[in-house]
Design a protein around this motif. Structure first.
Motif, PDB file in Angstrom:
ATOM      1  N   GLY A 162       0.689  -1.362   0.018  1.00 42.04           N
ATOM      2  CA  GLY A 162      -0.017  -0.049  -0.121  1.00 42.04           C
ATOM      3  C   GLY A 162       0.831   1.259   0.148  1.00 42.04           C
ATOM      4  O   GLY A 162       0.335   2.373  -0.346  1.00 42.04           O
TER       5      GLY A 162
ATOM      6  N   LYS B  83      -2.566   0.723  -7.258  1.00 36.07           N
ATOM      7  CA  LYS B  83      -3.077   0.610  -5.765  1.00 36.07           C
ATOM      8  C   LYS B  83      -2.145   1.510  -4.920  1.00 36.07           C
ATOM      9  O   LYS B  83      -2.350   1.824  -3.881  1.00 36.07           O
ATOM     10  CB  LYS B  83      -3.044  -0.746  -5.364  1.00 36.07           C
ATOM     11  CG  LYS B  83      -4.159  -1.457  -5.749  1.00 36.07           C
ATOM     12  CD  LYS B  83      -5.305  -1.368  -5.186  1.00 36.07           C
ATOM     13  CE  LYS B  83      -6.509  -2.405  -5.229  1.00 36.07           C
ATOM     14  NZ  LYS B  83      -7.627  -2.341  -4.527  1.00 36.07           N
TER      15      LYS B  83
ATOM     16  N   ARG C  26     -10.303  -0.122  -7.623  1.00 34.20           N
ATOM     17  CA  ARG C  26      -9.777   0.997  -6.527  1.00 34.20           C
ATOM     18  C   ARG C  26      -9.859   0.698  -5.061  1.00 34.20           C
ATOM     19  O   ARG C  26      -9.291   0.990  -4.293  1.00 34.20           O
ATOM     20  CB  ARG C  26     -10.264   2.323  -7.082  1.00 34.20           C
ATOM     21  CG  ARG C  26      -9.932   2.761  -8.537  1.00 34.20           C
ATOM     22  CD  ARG C  26     -10.188   4.162  -9.031  1.00 34.20           C
ATOM     23  NE  ARG C  26     -10.110   4.363 -10.426  1.00 34.20           N
ATOM     24  CZ  ARG C  26      -8.937   4.177 -11.187  1.00 34.20           C
ATOM     25  NH1 ARG C  26      -7.896   4.156 -10.754  1.00 34.20           N
ATOM     26  NH2 ARG C  26      -9.240   4.562 -12.376  1.00 34.20           N
ATOM     27  N   ARG C  27     -11.223   0.171  -4.629  1.00 31.45           N
ATOM     28  CA  ARG C  27     -11.417   0.247  -3.467  1.00 31.45           C
ATOM     29  C   ARG C  27     -10.886  -1.262  -3.007  1.00 31.45           C
ATOM     30  O   ARG C  27     -10.677  -2.053  -3.813  1.00 31.45           O
ATOM     31  CB  ARG C  27     -13.011   0.186  -2.993  1.00 31.45           C
ATOM     32  CG  ARG C  27     -13.597  -1.214  -3.551  1.00 31.45           C
ATOM     33  CD  ARG C  27     -15.083  -1.019  -3.512  1.00 31.45           C
ATOM     34  NE  ARG C  27     -15.721  -2.267  -3.819  1.00 31.45           N
ATOM     35  CZ  ARG C  27     -15.857  -2.826  -4.919  1.00 31.45           C
ATOM     36  NH1 ARG C  27     -14.882  -2.534  -5.896  1.00 31.45           N
ATOM     37  NH2 ARG C  27     -16.628  -4.073  -5.067  1.00 31.45           N
ATOM     38  N   GLN C  28     -10.529  -1.358  -1.616  1.00 28.85           N
ATOM     39  CA  GLN C  28     -10.351  -2.702  -1.120  1.00 28.85           C
ATOM     40  C   GLN C  28     -11.359  -3.517  -1.205  1.00 28.85           C
ATOM     41  O   GLN C  28     -12.446  -3.354  -0.701  1.00 28.85           O
ATOM     42  CB  GLN C  28      -9.730  -2.535   0.316  1.00 28.85           C
ATOM     43  CG  GLN C  28      -9.088  -3.648   0.790  1.00 28.85           C
ATOM     44  CD  GLN C  28      -8.480  -3.428   2.139  1.00 28.85           C
ATOM     45  OE1 GLN C  28      -7.501  -2.519   2.494  1.00 28.85           O
ATOM     46  NE2 GLN C  28      -8.985  -4.197   3.332  1.00 28.85           N
TER      47      GLN C  28
ATOM     48  N   LYS D 211     -10.097  -8.531   3.277  1.00 31.09           N
ATOM     49  CA  LYS D 211      -9.675  -8.061   4.306  1.00 31.09           C
ATOM     50  C   LYS D 211      -8.435  -7.304   4.695  1.00 31.09           C
ATOM     51  O   LYS D 211      -8.243  -6.523   5.672  1.00 31.09           O
ATOM     52  CB  LYS D 211      -9.919  -9.256   5.273  1.00 31.09           C
ATOM     53  CG  LYS D 211      -8.776 -10.283   5.094  1.00 31.09           C
ATOM     54  CD  LYS D 211      -9.025 -11.312   5.956  1.00 31.09           C
ATOM     55  CE  LYS D 211      -8.115 -12.481   5.468  1.00 31.09           C
ATOM     56  NZ  LYS D 211      -8.734 -13.991   5.829  1.00 31.09           N
ATOM     57  N   SER D 212      -7.612  -7.067   3.607  1.00 32.03           N
ATOM     58  CA  SER D 212      -6.371  -6.323   3.674  1.00 32.03           C
ATOM     59  C   SER D 212      -5.906  -6.081   2.056  1.00 32.03           C
ATOM     60  O   SER D 212      -6.420  -6.857   1.292  1.00 32.03           O
ATOM     61  CB  SER D 212      -5.336  -7.112   4.463  1.00 32.03           C
ATOM     62  OG  SER D 212      -4.763  -8.243   3.422  1.00 32.03           O
ATOM     63  N   LEU D 213      -5.119  -5.324   2.188  1.00 34.08           N
ATOM     64  CA  LEU D 213      -4.460  -4.985   0.723  1.00 34.08           C
ATOM     65  C   LEU D 213      -3.552  -6.289   0.293  1.00 34.08           C
ATOM     66  O   LEU D 213      -3.407  -6.640  -0.900  1.00 34.08           O
ATOM     67  CB  LEU D 213      -3.488  -3.646   0.768  1.00 34.08           C
ATOM     68  CG  LEU D 213      -2.873  -3.246  -0.591  1.00 34.08           C
ATOM     69  CD1 LEU D 213      -4.185  -2.928  -1.363  1.00 34.08           C
ATOM     70  CD2 LEU D 213      -2.031  -2.107  -0.269  1.00 34.08           C
TER      71      LEU D 213
ATOM     72  N   ASP E 183      -4.478  -9.424   0.849  1.00 37.46           N
ATOM     73  CA  ASP E 183      -5.594 -10.291   0.394  1.00 37.46           C
ATOM     74  C   ASP E 183      -6.066  -9.959  -1.102  1.00 37.46           C
ATOM     75  O   ASP E 183      -6.243 -10.743  -1.785  1.00 37.46           O
ATOM     76  CB  ASP E 183      -6.482 -10.030   1.379  1.00 37.46           C
ATOM     77  CG  ASP E 183      -7.834 -11.202   1.146  1.00 37.46           C
ATOM     78  OD1 ASP E 183      -7.575 -12.184   0.596  1.00 37.46           O
ATOM     79  OD2 ASP E 183      -8.955 -10.962   1.286  1.00 37.46           O
ATOM     80  N   ASP E 184      -6.078  -8.548  -1.157  1.00 35.68           N
ATOM     81  CA  ASP E 184      -6.505  -8.257  -2.523  1.00 35.68           C
ATOM     82  C   ASP E 184      -5.256  -8.603  -3.740  1.00 35.68           C
ATOM     83  O   ASP E 184      -5.699  -8.861  -4.570  1.00 35.68           O
ATOM     84  CB  ASP E 184      -6.653  -6.581  -2.472  1.00 35.68           C
ATOM     85  CG  ASP E 184      -7.984  -6.131  -2.080  1.00 35.68           C
ATOM     86  OD1 ASP E 184      -8.676  -6.848  -1.531  1.00 35.68           O
ATOM     87  OD2 ASP E 184      -8.195  -4.823  -2.111  1.00 35.68           O
ATOM     88  N   THR E 185      -4.190  -8.320  -3.269  1.00 36.03           N
ATOM     89  CA  THR E 185      -2.978  -8.658  -4.190  1.00 36.03           C
ATOM     90  C   THR E 185      -2.833 -10.184  -4.575  1.00 36.03           C
ATOM     91  O   THR E 185      -2.466 -10.368  -5.674  1.00 36.03           O
ATOM     92  CB  THR E 185      -1.718  -8.095  -3.683  1.00 36.03           C
ATOM     93  OG1 THR E 185      -0.818  -8.009  -4.809  1.00 36.03           O
ATOM     94  CG2 THR E 185      -0.929  -8.717  -2.860  1.00 36.03           C
TER      95      THR E 185
ATOM     96  N   TYR F  94      -7.587 -10.842  -5.718  1.00 40.68           N
ATOM     97  CA  TYR F  94      -8.707 -10.132  -6.150  1.00 40.68           C
ATOM     98  C   TYR F  94      -7.924  -9.276  -7.317  1.00 40.68           C
ATOM     99  O   TYR F  94      -8.416  -8.014  -7.608  1.00 40.68           O
ATOM    100  CB  TYR F  94      -9.468  -9.105  -5.202  1.00 40.68           C
ATOM    101  CG  TYR F  94     -10.116  -9.929  -4.250  1.00 40.68           C
ATOM    102  CD1 TYR F  94     -11.244 -10.795  -4.722  1.00 40.68           C
ATOM    103  CD2 TYR F  94      -9.724 -10.216  -2.984  1.00 40.68           C
ATOM    104  CE1 TYR F  94     -11.951 -11.361  -3.840  1.00 40.68           C
ATOM    105  CE2 TYR F  94     -10.350 -10.999  -2.138  1.00 40.68           C
ATOM    106  CZ  TYR F  94     -11.466 -11.538  -2.555  1.00 40.68           C
ATOM    107  OH  TYR F  94     -12.082 -12.469  -1.560  1.00 40.68           O
TER     108      TYR F  94
END
Length: 138
Positions: free
Chosen positions: A2, A32, A58-60, A63-65, A67-69, A72
């Protein structure tokens, strides 16, 4: 993740000024992170030879950045990022030699290897063509 800043990468590369190294532009981390588009436009071509392309929102989502990477990311062109614009900037400098998709997602995990490979290839070729990047014949 992040706290990804192109300016930090540029400070390292410009401080060392290597003849054989540079910055790999990863669309997901760039988008991001601090999204320093003007800095990207100003960087010398010789330090921008490679890209990892993908997409996202753009939004998360998770449960965390982190997790997104890992869960998602979207295939190139299937999210909210300015993928084509970022590719145009880097490719327009004339030194882009290495481009590849980098998609980590639950959606991609649910596909067979063949399906994931085809979709990665198809979406990557589509955004590269939209950005005006000429591809080698297959």
């Amino acid at each position: 993740m992040g706290d990804a800043h192109l300016s930090d990468a540029w400070a390292i590369v410009s401080g060392v000024n290597p003849s054989n190294a540079g910055i790999l532009v990863d669309v997901w981390h760039f988008s991001k992170g601090s999204y320093e588009l003007d800095l990207l436009k100003s960087l010398p071509a010789r330090h921008l030879a490679g890209m990892q392309i993908d997409d996202g929102v753009r939004r998360q989502v998770g449960k965390s950045l982190f997790d997104d990477t890992i869960n998602y990311r979207n295939f190139p062109g299937e999210g909210e990022f300015d993928v084509v614009e970022i590719i145009k900037i880097v490719a327009g400098k004339g030194n882009l030699r290495h481009v590849g998709p980098e998609v980590f997602s639950l959606e991609a995990d649910a596909l067979s290897a063949t399906e994931a490979g085809k979709r990665s290839g198809d979406t990557s070729r589509k955004v590269l063509a939209e950005a005006g990047v000429k591809l080698a014949s297959r």
